[in-house]
Scaffold this active site. Structure first.
Site, PDB file in Angstrom:
ATOM      1  N   CYS B  75     -10.850  12.279   6.015  1.00  0.00           N
ATOM      2  CA  CYS B  75     -10.972  11.521   4.733  1.00  0.00           C
ATOM      3  C   CYS B  75     -11.513  12.105   3.734  1.00  0.00           C
ATOM      4  O   CYS B  75     -11.581  11.639   2.540  1.00  0.00           O
ATOM      5  CB  CYS B  75     -11.898  10.142   4.977  1.00  0.00           C
ATOM      6  SG  CYS B  75     -11.344   9.058   6.337  1.00  0.00           S
ATOM      7  N   HIS B 328      -8.291   2.612   0.582  1.00  0.00           N
ATOM      8  CA  HIS B 328      -8.782   4.192   1.214  1.00  0.00           C
ATOM      9  C   HIS B 328      -7.539   4.798   1.696  1.00  0.00           C
ATOM     10  O   HIS B 328      -7.444   5.127   2.999  1.00  0.00           O
ATOM     11  CB  HIS B 328      -9.769   3.890   2.057  1.00  0.00           C
ATOM     12  CG  HIS B 328     -10.331   4.959   2.832  1.00  0.00           C
ATOM     13  ND1 HIS B 328     -10.310   6.394   2.200  1.00  0.00           N
ATOM     14  CD2 HIS B 328     -10.863   5.390   3.966  1.00  0.00           C
ATOM     15  CE1 HIS B 328     -10.737   7.311   3.074  1.00  0.00           C
ATOM     16  NE2 HIS B 328     -11.199   6.689   4.017  1.00  0.00           N
TER      17      HIS B 328
END
Lengths: 381, 381
Positions: B75, B328
């Site tokens: 991420c 996201h």
């Protein structure tokens, strides 16, 4: 580097088998490593492992805070990680960079069918324009090679001689996955994969790992090891899909990378003593020899038949056995070429030693010839 | 950046929707781009696409020879691609770097079951020590958050207030995937995912892309755009698996990255006007506020309830809606934070504008908190 072959151990353990000896060879401790650049391509698809760099760093004992980074550029992954390491040291960003790669490409221990592995291995191809019509890496190099055969009269026998030569070299390399000698007849009798390539024109699926330590001039002095100089390294990206590349066989970006690398190194192809090229297929070695300027265009087939690219020839190519015999664990291949050439420049290659080697060249390509990296190494005098 | 949400278009097309406007905003042509650093995490596992950088480069019209590189760090992928771009410009290796990411994380158009997507999303976890016992990202942040609740008395209601605040901000962001306002009751009534997190404590799976252009001082002058300064950027890797990290909640590496970034920037947490943090879960925002020094340890929950982190508070956090509301798409998240903060520093954020913003902070973490990146931006005066 590890032996190349078939492993079922975790990626981090496999890499440790290359990295710890590399650090020992360089005379450095874990805490000396400022940055760790790690190459891996298929971990996500095959082992459900992304974000491998911190995990591998932890496993080999690098302390938290080390600047770790995963790189991926298909089969040129290791060479581009090396390029970034060299640049980081050159610019003073880092003093000591551990760089390498590990890959598990065989189906061993993964539960994945071999046929499915072929699909995954094809993930470096363009999904819409190459994968959909079934173009694999073999197909693309076959097209480039067919064009070369059309232009210059290169023959299947000449291609087979590449395989025979590289298996001969590999027979002297205990790390080689397929270190048995082969004959031209055996190559020509093996089944067709993508014409003109037969099974024995193709490199295998391999597991393995390799690592090198890149340091600046002052660190090289203080660690007191026997380093070799990175005299030049150049990366040139090409268009993807391959249909957008001009003039097949499309070696223009390898030619550019070679020119740039020789400019950095201050020597030319005629000065190179030993070369490792990306012979994922026999035809790829033919194309590479010409693109690097080691032989004139159209002459790589005859040069191979004449034995010029053998250990005992005037332009020894792939003394390690190359991808063809040594194996091709894709993320580990780039730095494995550097390991071989470093040992050659140090005179540590035993019965496959190229005598009096002081200048070496590595050629690594990625995907559907979309990435080309050429590296020049030089012994320290 | 694109709107975040659900897309079925190819990665290259999705990225073009972010990259071409970014280049137009910066006033540069395709031929001006020296290097292209591309972030993507799950392409191999979800779309059978590795080696995406050359393909995406070709699609957006970057010429062959551009130095293209794929980055992957779970991420935190986008922020580490940004770090390397900033370093390359600082050291003079490149003048103009296009950096960004694109990701398809939703099952849309992939033929993959949603449950299988959860497994693939977990590929950032350690295969032997985290994946095998079923530890997902939610589990790990839940453990960190449980410890914080134990240490400081942080409550589920305080966590819910983070979600409510970020959805409120997201309601003013047309790019947000889930831009509806939520109430504390709605959060607390949503199903438990990994205690203390309920469904509405968690960010969604998202598709999307983002891009920024990094240039040196002289290029910034000559292109005549309104740039912002990268005042500092620091990356700190932590141990993996998370069990090897000391002292849960393990925010030590975020603290180190923040200190290093503030040292580079020459200002401190009290000088920051607007912040984007990595709120993959509500508890992650609580941990981040304290680790970044925006509030004292143990005070992030009360500060949130008091409205201090709202647009109108004294420490506005996640004006974009954060990962929680905006979405996201993992490889795109890091540079999407930079897009939001750049617009804030330029005063272009419309109804969610934080007034008089001159200093901004971004916080991006990867995997099981193994990677931490903190970036400071500053308006040019």
């Amino acid at each position: 580097m590890t032996d190349f072959g078939v492993y079922t151990k975790p990626i981090a353990e496999l890499f440790a088998d290359a990295a710890l000896p590399a650090m020992e060879d360089a005379g450095i401790e874990n805490g000396d490593v400022d940055a760790f650049y790690f190459g891996n391509v298929l971990g996500g698809a095959i082992l459900n492992e992304t974000h491998l760099a911190p995990q591998v760093a932890s496993h080999i004992g690098l302390p938290p805070g080390t600047s770790v980074q995963r790189y991926e550029d298909a089969c040129a992954t290791g060479s581009l990680a090396l390029k970034h390491a060299v640049r980081a040291v050159e610019t003073g960003e880092h003093d000591v960079v551990l760089v390498g790669g590990a890959e598990r490409c065989t189906p061993a221990g993964t539960g994945i069918e071999t046929s499915e592995m072929t699909r995954i291995f094809g993930s470096g191809a363009h999904r819409q324009y190459e994968q959909a019509p079934g173009m694999t890496t073999a197909s693309v190099f076959a097209l480039h090679t067919q064009r070369h055969m059309h232009e210059y009269g290169t023959t299947e026998e000449q291609l087979a001689e590449v395989a025979v030569k590289n298996h001969y070299h590999g027979s002297m390399n205990s790390r080689a996955q397929f270190g048995e000698e082969k004959t031209v007849e055996e190559v020509l009798e093996s089944p067709v994969i993508a014409s003109p390539f037969r099974l024995l024109d193709c490199c295998p699926f391999s597991d393995g790992a390799s690592a090198v330590v890149v340091v600046g001039e002052s660190a090289a002095e203080s660690y007191g090891v026997e380093p070799v100089d990175v005299a030049g390294i150049s990366h040139q990206a090409n268009a993807s899909p391959v249909a957008d590349q001009p003039n097949p066989p499309s070696t223009e970006m390898v030619r550019r990378a070679a020119r740039d690398t020789f400019d950095q190194a201050g020597f030319g192809p005629g000065d190179v003593d030993v070369t490792e090229v990306h012979d994922c297929f026999t035809g790829a070695e033919i194309l590479a020899l010409e693109a690097l300027g080691l032989v004139e265009d159209g002459r790589a087939g005859p040069a191979t038949v004449q034995g010029r690219t053998r250990l005992t020839g005037d332009i020894p190519v792939n003394p390690s056995g190359g991808l063809k015999s040594k194996g091709h664990p894709i993320g580990a291949t780039g730095t494995a070429q550097i390991v071989e050439l470093t040992e050659q420049l140090r005179g540590e290659s035993g019965e496959r030693q190229v005598e009096d080697s002081t200048r070496a060249l590595a050629h690594n390509v990625g995907g559907m010839t979309a990435t080309a990296v050429v590296t020049a190494l030089e012994a320290r005098t």
